[in-house]
Scaffold this motif. Sequence first.
Motif, short mmCIF file in Angstrom:
data_model
loop_
_atom_site.label_atom_id
_atom_site.label_comp_id
_atom_site.label_asym_id
_atom_site.label_seq_id
_atom_site.Cartn_x
_atom_site.Cartn_y
_atom_site.Cartn_z
N THR A 118 49.99 63.93 60.49
CA THR A 118 49.70 62.50 60.40
C THR A 118 50.44 61.72 61.47
O THR A 118 49.89 60.82 62.10
CB THR A 118 50.07 61.97 59.00
N VAL A 119 51.70 62.07 61.71
CA VAL A 119 52.49 61.40 62.75
C VAL A 119 51.87 61.63 64.12
O VAL A 119 51.70 60.70 64.90
CB VAL A 119 53.96 61.88 62.71
N PHE A 120 51.49 62.87 64.44
CA PHE A 120 50.89 63.15 65.75
C PHE A 120 49.54 62.48 65.91
O PHE A 120 49.19 62.03 67.00
CB PHE A 120 50.78 64.65 65.98
N THR A 121 48.76 62.38 64.85
CA THR A 121 47.49 61.68 64.93
C THR A 121 47.72 60.19 65.19
O THR A 121 47.02 59.58 65.98
CB THR A 121 46.69 61.86 63.62
N GLY A 122 48.73 59.62 64.56
CA GLY A 122 49.07 58.21 64.80
C GLY A 122 49.53 57.97 66.22
O GLY A 122 49.15 56.98 66.85
N ILE A 123 50.33 58.88 66.76
CA ILE A 123 50.80 58.74 68.14
C ILE A 123 49.62 58.85 69.10
O ILE A 123 49.51 58.08 70.05
CB ILE A 123 51.86 59.82 68.46
N ARG A 124 48.72 59.76 68.83
CA ARG A 124 47.56 59.94 69.70
C ARG A 124 46.68 58.70 69.70
O ARG A 124 46.21 58.25 70.74
CB ARG A 124 46.77 61.15 69.25
N SER A 125 46.43 58.10 68.56
CA SER A 125 45.60 56.90 68.50
C SER A 125 46.33 55.71 69.11
O SER A 125 45.70 54.83 69.68
CB SER A 125 45.17 56.60 67.07
N PHE A 126 47.65 55.69 69.03
CA PHE A 126 48.43 54.62 69.65
C PHE A 126 48.33 54.70 71.17
O PHE A 126 48.24 53.69 71.85
CB PHE A 126 49.89 54.71 69.21
N ARG A 127 48.30 55.91 71.70
CA ARG A 127 48.25 56.11 73.15
C ARG A 127 46.88 55.79 73.72
O ARG A 127 46.73 55.65 74.93
CB ARG A 127 48.62 57.54 73.49
N LYS A 128 45.85 55.65 72.91
CA LYS A 128 44.52 55.35 73.41
C LYS A 128 44.46 53.99 74.10
O LYS A 128 43.60 53.76 74.93
CB LYS A 128 43.49 55.41 72.28
N GLY A 129 45.34 53.08 73.76
CA GLY A 129 45.31 51.76 74.33
C GLY A 129 45.99 51.66 75.69
O GLY A 129 46.09 50.59 76.25
N ARG A 130 46.43 52.78 76.25
CA ARG A 130 47.14 52.72 77.51
C ARG A 130 46.18 52.46 78.68
O ARG A 130 44.97 52.55 78.55
CB ARG A 130 47.93 53.99 77.73
N LEU A 131 46.76 52.19 79.84
CA LEU A 131 46.00 51.86 81.03
C LEU A 131 45.25 53.08 81.55
O LEU A 131 45.76 54.18 81.55
CB LEU A 131 46.93 51.33 82.11
N VAL A 132 44.05 52.83 82.04
CA VAL A 132 43.23 53.88 82.62
C VAL A 132 42.76 53.39 83.99
O VAL A 132 42.23 52.29 84.11
CB VAL A 132 42.01 54.20 81.73
N THR A 133 42.96 54.21 85.01
CA THR A 133 42.54 53.86 86.36
C THR A 133 41.23 54.57 86.68
O THR A 133 41.11 55.78 86.48
CB THR A 133 43.61 54.28 87.39
N ALA A 134 40.26 53.81 87.18
CA ALA A 134 38.97 54.37 87.60
C ALA A 134 38.94 54.46 89.11
O ALA A 134 39.32 53.52 89.81
CB ALA A 134 37.83 53.49 87.10
N THR A 135 38.49 55.60 89.61
CA THR A 135 38.34 55.81 91.04
C THR A 135 36.92 56.29 91.30
O THR A 135 36.46 57.24 90.66
CB THR A 135 39.35 56.87 91.55
N VAL A 136 36.24 55.62 92.24
CA VAL A 136 34.89 56.01 92.63
C VAL A 136 34.99 56.66 94.01
O VAL A 136 35.50 56.06 94.96
CB VAL A 136 33.94 54.80 92.67
N ILE A 137 34.50 57.90 94.10
CA ILE A 137 34.56 58.66 95.35
C ILE A 137 33.13 58.94 95.81
O ILE A 137 32.33 59.49 95.05
CB ILE A 137 35.33 59.98 95.15
N CYS A 138 32.83 58.55 97.05
CA CYS A 138 31.51 58.77 97.63
C CYS A 138 31.68 59.58 98.92
O CYS A 138 32.38 59.13 99.84
CB CYS A 138 30.83 57.44 97.92
N ASN A 139 31.06 60.74 98.98
CA ASN A 139 31.17 61.65 100.14
C ASN A 139 32.61 61.96 100.50
O ASN A 139 32.98 62.03 101.68
CB ASN A 139 30.44 61.06 101.35
#
Length: 132
Positions: free
Chosen positions: A27-48
Amino acid sequence: MKKQRNSFLHITKYDIIILAAVLFISTVFTGIRSFRKGRLVTATVICNGNTVYSAVLSDKNEETSITPKDGVTITVKDGRIGFTESSCKTHECVKCGMISKPHETAVCLPNKIIIVLSAPGNTSDGYDAVVY
């Protein structure tokens, strides 16, 4: 006559303590995992092989359209990114939908465009997986 007990099914108080500890830890690890979902995510678009766009998705609340190549449109909206139009025949990249979690990718092979999502601090320069 003595009643015969099956020792295999005999539950002791130690069994209950171990079961409770395992349930608590999961239960603790599931809570930590769902808490970490709100962290920053960087998107990178690569063309050729060249990076044409890079941004933190949580900073992008308004809808933004990117056109890395003629006939291809990528949309960034509400912390998600994905192909919305493509000039390829099968449109598998558009069918993939919007992505938003770290380590997800969306690819348009005929147009040689890749969208890669990563979490900050990810310094993994090695392989993601090895397939035999």
